[in-house]
Design an enzyme around this catalytic site. Structure first.
Site, PDB file in Angstrom:
ATOM      1  N   ARG A  17     -14.993   5.726   1.072  1.00 24.63           N
ATOM      2  CA  ARG A  17     -14.839   4.356   0.537  1.00 24.63           C
ATOM      3  C   ARG A  17     -13.350   4.028   0.427  1.00 24.63           C
ATOM      4  NH1 ARG A  17     -11.959   1.968  -3.983  1.00 24.63           N
ATOM      5  NH2 ARG A  17     -13.044   0.083  -4.595  1.00 24.63           N
ATOM      6  N   VAL A  18     -12.968   2.870   0.905  1.00 24.33           N
ATOM      7  CA  VAL A  18     -11.595   2.403   0.769  1.00 24.33           C
ATOM      8  C   VAL A  18     -11.630   1.059   0.055  1.00 24.33           C
ATOM      9  CG1 VAL A  18      -9.514   1.697   2.002  1.00 24.33           C
ATOM     10  CG2 VAL A  18     -10.858   3.630   2.845  1.00 24.33           C
ATOM     11  N   THR A  50      -5.230   2.213 -11.284  1.00 20.17           N
ATOM     12  CA  THR A  50      -4.351   2.142 -10.113  1.00 20.17           C
ATOM     13  C   THR A  50      -2.936   1.763 -10.544  1.00 20.17           C
ATOM     14  OG1 THR A  50      -6.123   1.615  -8.594  1.00 20.17           O
ATOM     15  CG2 THR A  50      -3.975   0.699  -8.045  1.00 20.17           C
ATOM     16  N   ASP A  64      -9.265  -2.148  -2.075  1.00 21.59           N
ATOM     17  CA  ASP A  64      -8.251  -3.135  -1.692  1.00 21.59           C
ATOM     18  C   ASP A  64      -6.852  -2.522  -1.565  1.00 21.59           C
ATOM     19  OD1 ASP A  64      -8.453  -2.718  -4.590  1.00 21.59           O
ATOM     20  OD2 ASP A  64      -6.686  -4.016  -4.638  1.00 21.59           O
ATOM     21  N   GLY A 109     -11.791  -3.297  -6.298  1.00 16.74           N
ATOM     22  CA  GLY A 109     -11.334  -3.475  -4.932  1.00 16.74           C
ATOM     23  C   GLY A 109     -12.256  -4.318  -4.079  1.00 16.74           C
TER      24      GLY A 109
HETATM   25  N1  ASP Z   1      -8.299  -1.492  -6.873  1.00 11.94           N
HETATM   26  C1  ASP Z   1      -8.637  -0.092  -6.919  1.00 11.94           C
HETATM   27  C2  ASP Z   1      -9.764   0.189  -5.961  1.00 11.94           C
HETATM   28  O1  ASP Z   1     -10.706  -0.572  -5.935  1.00 11.94           O
HETATM   29  C3  ASP Z   1      -9.017   0.383  -8.271  1.00 11.94           C
HETATM   30  C4  ASP Z   1      -8.048   0.015  -9.368  1.00 11.94           C
HETATM   31  O2  ASP Z   1      -7.301  -0.947  -9.260  1.00 11.94           O
HETATM   32  O3  ASP Z   1      -8.011   0.725 -10.379  1.00 11.94           O
HETATM   33  O4  ASP Z   1      -9.727   1.192  -5.303  1.00 11.94           O
END
Ligand code: ASP
Length: 304
Positions: free
Chosen positions: A199-200, A171, A202, A225
């Site tokens: 799916r969502v 991310t 954080d 997340g």
């Molecule tokens: N935080 C992101 C999520 O869970 C994944 C990531 O940080 O790479 O969607």
């Protein structure tokens, strides 16, 4: 009117066991993002525009799990989440589970400025994009061979792979302080590999994936997340700064809380109105870049 500040920009390009062969691409990608954001801050432009520009650059870079290069869900689709927040007004825009959008961070900004809402998801967000002239991109514009292979490997059920092949976390995010003393934060992601459709994580959740308030700090987070959202990690870091912690102390504290309370992994970047910053993570590495007065870029893969 705030006193003029010395601008500052920090970006991250994920926190995980980034394989050594991928370090150069992460470093180059963070540098380009930092330069894109800095070009705006250096001419006195707003922090909000700078974080959007930095994140857009990383959404175009297939190295990262944002825009082009994103992970696929179990159905073999790219579904994207993003948020942007203006610390001077607390205005924010977010989108979740959107498909065929090249720059989710800019769609999030449009939600902030052109709708009566703060957060749009799925088909509604895509319809809003169309209504505001955001072109739909073909699936191929977001899909890269590396992720198609990972998806096929996941469907086939593992096989011999390096430890973190199935748990990358790429991310992207940016936080900035501009010359007018305003803070902003943005985060963009394709989520986690093989996530369920819908799916969502954080990333687009205000206070979890990002937060910005001129009275405290601007924060962007990355990591697992499902764990990060339990501790509302970005707003928690802002609250600590507001109560007197330095950005580094706040970053360290929220990562310690994340580990202690959830057992989860992640990283955060924090900038405050005094032009101080903090970076913390409990993953092996965090890819990041910092640009401060004079445009000096410090970029690297920080090891824990
Ligand atoms: N935080 C992101 C999520 O869970 C994944 C990531 O940080 O790479 O969607």
């Amino acid at each position: 009117m705030n006193a003029p500040s010395s601008p500052l920009l920090v970006v991250h390009g994920g926190a995980w066991e980034i394989p050594p062969q991928d370090h150069p691409a992460h470093i180059a990608g963070c540098r380009q993002a930092a330069e894109a954001g800095w070009a705006i801050l250096a001419r006195g432009g707003p922090a909000l525009e700078a974080v959007e520009a930095a994140v857009r650059q990383m959404e175009d870079d297939p190295t990262f799990d944002a825009g082009r290069g994103s992970f696929l869900n179990t159905a073999g689709e790219v579904e994207l989440d993003a948020i942007i927040m203006d610390g001077s007004t607390l205005n924010l825009g977010a989108v979740a589970a959107v498909q065929h959008i090249q720059h989710p961070v800019s769609l999030a900004r449009l939600v902030m400025t052109e709708s009566a809402h703060a957060f749009l998801a799925g088909r509604g967000a895509e319809a809003f994009a169309r209504a505001h002239g955001v072109p739909e991109c073909p699936p191929d514009a977001l899909l890269v061979g590396r992720e198609l292979k990972r998806w096929h490997d996941l469907q086939a059920g593992a096989g011999p792979q390096p430890a973190d092949y199935f748990h990358p976390a790429d991310t992207v995010g940016a936080v900035a302080l501009d010359r007018a003393g305003n803070l902003a934060a943005a985060t963009s992601t394709g989520g986690t590999p093989n996530k369920l459709p819908g799916r969502v994580g954080d990333s687009p959740l205000v206070g979890s994936g990002a937060y910005a308030d001129n009275r405290s700090a601007a924060v962007s987070a990355t990591g697992v997340g499902e764990a990060l959202m339990k501790v509302v990690i970005s707003k928690t870091a802002c609250d600590l700064v507001e109560r007197g912690a330095t950005p580094q102390e706040a970053a360290d504290a929220v990562i310690a809380t994340l580990a202690e309370r959830t057992g989860g992994y992640g990283g955060v970047i924090v900038v405050d109105p005094l032009g101080r910053y903090g970076i913390a993570h409990n993953t092996s590495y965090i890819a990041h870049a910092v640009v401060s007065a004079g445009g000096h870029v410090e970029v690297g893969i920080r090891r824990r």
